[in-house]
Write a protein that holds these residues in place. Structure first.
Motif, PDB file in Angstrom:
ATOM      1  N   GLU A  17       0.830  -1.205   0.000  1.00  0.00           N
ATOM      2  CA  GLU A  17       0.000   0.000   0.000  1.00  0.00           C
ATOM      3  C   GLU A  17       0.863   1.253   0.000  1.00  0.00           C
ATOM      4  O   GLU A  17       0.539   2.250  -0.656  1.00  0.00           O
ATOM      5  CB  GLU A  17      -0.936   0.000   1.213  1.00  0.00           C
ATOM      6  N   LEU A  18       1.952   1.201   0.752  1.00  0.00           N
ATOM      7  CA  LEU A  18       2.862   2.344   0.807  1.00  0.00           C
ATOM      8  C   LEU A  18       3.455   2.626  -0.574  1.00  0.00           C
ATOM      9  O   LEU A  18       3.579   3.782  -0.986  1.00  0.00           O
ATOM     10  CB  LEU A  18       3.982   2.071   1.813  1.00  0.00           C
ATOM     11  N   LEU A  19       3.809   1.571  -1.293  1.00  0.00           N
ATOM     12  CA  LEU A  19       4.349   1.736  -2.641  1.00  0.00           C
ATOM     13  C   LEU A  19       3.333   2.418  -3.552  1.00  0.00           C
ATOM     14  O   LEU A  19       3.683   3.326  -4.322  1.00  0.00           O
ATOM     15  CB  LEU A  19       4.757   0.381  -3.209  1.00  0.00           C
ATOM     16  N   LYS A  20       2.072   2.020  -3.454  1.00  0.00           N
ATOM     17  CA  LYS A  20       1.030   2.646  -4.269  1.00  0.00           C
ATOM     18  C   LYS A  20       0.913   4.130  -3.939  1.00  0.00           C
ATOM     19  O   LYS A  20       0.769   4.972  -4.829  1.00  0.00           O
ATOM     20  CB  LYS A  20      -0.309   1.950  -4.031  1.00  0.00           C
ATOM     21  N   GLU A  21       0.963   4.454  -2.654  1.00  0.00           N
ATOM     22  CA  GLU A  21       0.893   5.853  -2.236  1.00  0.00           C
ATOM     23  C   GLU A  21       2.083   6.642  -2.764  1.00  0.00           C
ATOM     24  O   GLU A  21       1.946   7.784  -3.211  1.00  0.00           O
ATOM     25  CB  GLU A  21       0.858   5.940  -0.711  1.00  0.00           C
ATOM     26  N   ALA A  22       3.257   6.031  -2.703  1.00  0.00           N
ATOM     27  CA  ALA A  22       4.469   6.706  -3.162  1.00  0.00           C
ATOM     28  C   ALA A  22       4.424   6.958  -4.667  1.00  0.00           C
ATOM     29  O   ALA A  22       4.776   8.050  -5.137  1.00  0.00           O
ATOM     30  CB  ALA A  22       5.693   5.878  -2.799  1.00  0.00           C
ATOM     31  N   VAL A  23       3.987   5.977  -5.419  1.00  0.00           N
ATOM     32  CA  VAL A  23       3.880   6.134  -6.873  1.00  0.00           C
ATOM     33  C   VAL A  23       2.882   7.238  -7.204  1.00  0.00           C
ATOM     34  O   VAL A  23       3.127   8.072  -8.085  1.00  0.00           O
ATOM     35  CB  VAL A  23       3.457   4.802  -7.535  1.00  0.00           C
ATOM     36  N   ALA A  24       1.763   7.271  -6.477  1.00  0.00           N
ATOM     37  CA  ALA A  24       0.768   8.323  -6.700  1.00  0.00           C
ATOM     38  C   ALA A  24       1.348   9.705  -6.405  1.00  0.00           C
ATOM     39  O   ALA A  24       1.126  10.663  -7.151  1.00  0.00           O
ATOM     40  CB  ALA A  24      -0.464   8.062  -5.842  1.00  0.00           C
TER      41      ALA A  24
END
Length: 322
Positions: free
Chosen positions: A197-204
């Motif tokens: 989930e953190l990776l998705k937030e970072a990419v966003a």
């Protein structure tokens, strides 16, 4: 669902036609306020009897290297060649007075055929020291508070880490600074969060920033970077209106430059400072020494765009820290 969308769009266009003049005026006022806010940053900055500027001064030979101050990357270089004496200011990595941590990592050198040696070599060398002096250079007698020089194997001129894939040195130095900045001091430990989930937030977050650069949206950039800019101003004593104007002119001019903002691809997520600072970093051979996966190109150069994120205490949003 399609009718609902169309109806909503018609309503929006109707409202827009009625409110166009008001909206335009609001936009102009908003832009003026954003620019003025950046120009007023100097009002939050104090100066002192001694305003020290801390710097690292280093040289390297036949190795790649990475320098971290208090767990946050300062500089990384992995390509071919040696570095003559370089200096980099580090005040923005020093949040308050006291013990500061420094890490030096050495990596195998790039070879003449553009490939990389699998290990560090006999001729690998690195030397670094931390110094400080008055920021206005009223004295040319900098004081040294730290030094590291790579050593050789006993009785030889061969680097002690020759044959290793990575050589790491951890040390510390004492710094006395008159300011205090928050930085990542009390930020959330991102290593404790769900990493997918953190990776998705970072990419966003990275893509949002990239879109700001593509649109050349100076005001959105300023809003995003405001907290970071206040801390930089305090750490480097930018206490005059001319300082703030120079910084704002430089930032807004850079954003408006003609350049291509490249897609974010081939990257990995890296956590620093005990999990408090996050970066997406390139993994491709060409850009693997970049600290951020956002970079731009002009006809003449390739530009690395720094973008390190954190979550403030009480917030679940990734925002720029450096």
């Amino acid at each position: 669902m399609r009718k609902l969308i169309i109806s909503s769009l018609l309503l929006m266009f109707s409202l827009a036609s009625c409110q166009q003049k008001q909206s335009s005026a609001t936009t102009i006022n908003s832009k003026e306020k954003t620019g003025q806010k950046m120009l007023d940053i100097y009002k939050q900055v104090r100066t002192y009897n001694y305003n020290p500027l801390y710097e690292v001064e280093f040289t390297s030979d036949t190795c790649g290297y990475e320098i971290l101050i208090n767990g946050v990357p300062l500089h990384r270089y992995l390509l071919a060649g040696s570095a003559n004496e370089q200096r980099i200011p580090i005040n923005d990595h020093i949040l308050t007075s006291g013990k500061q941590e420094i890490i030096i990592r050495l990596f195998p050198p790039q070879l003449s055929d553009q490939s990389w040696s699998p290990t560090l070599v006999d001729g690998s060398k690195f030397k670094i020291k931390v110094i400080h002096h008055a920021i206005d250079r009223s004295t040319d007698n900098p004081k040294q508070v730290f030094e590291f020089t790579s050593s050789n194997k006993p009785g030889t001129e061969k680097f002690v880490g020759s044959g290793q894939k990575v050589f790491e040195f951890k040390g510390s130095f004492a710094a006395i600074v008159p300011y205090q900045i928050e930085g990542w001091k009390n930020s959330k430990d991102l290593s404790k969060e769900n990493q997918d989930e953190l990776l998705k937030e970072a990419v966003a977050a990275y893509n949002e920033f990239r879109n700001v650069l593509i649109r050349k949206d100076v005001n959105a950039y300023a809003s995003l970077m405001y907290d970071k800019e206040v801390e930089l101003a305090k750490a480097f004593y930018w206490n005059t209106s001319a300082d703030s104007k120079e910084r704002w002119d430089e930032m807004s001019g850079t954003i408006r430059e003609k350049r291509d903002i490249l897609p974010i691809k081939e990257f990995k997520m890296v956590l620093y400072a005990g999990g408090k600072v996050l970066a997406l970093q390139p993994t491709s051979e060409m850009y693997k020494d970049y600290l951020s996966a956002i970079h731009a190109q002009t006809d003449d150069e390739d530009i690395q765009v720094s973008f390190l994120l954190h979550k403030k205490v009480g917030s679940n949003e990734l925002t720029p820290v450096r």
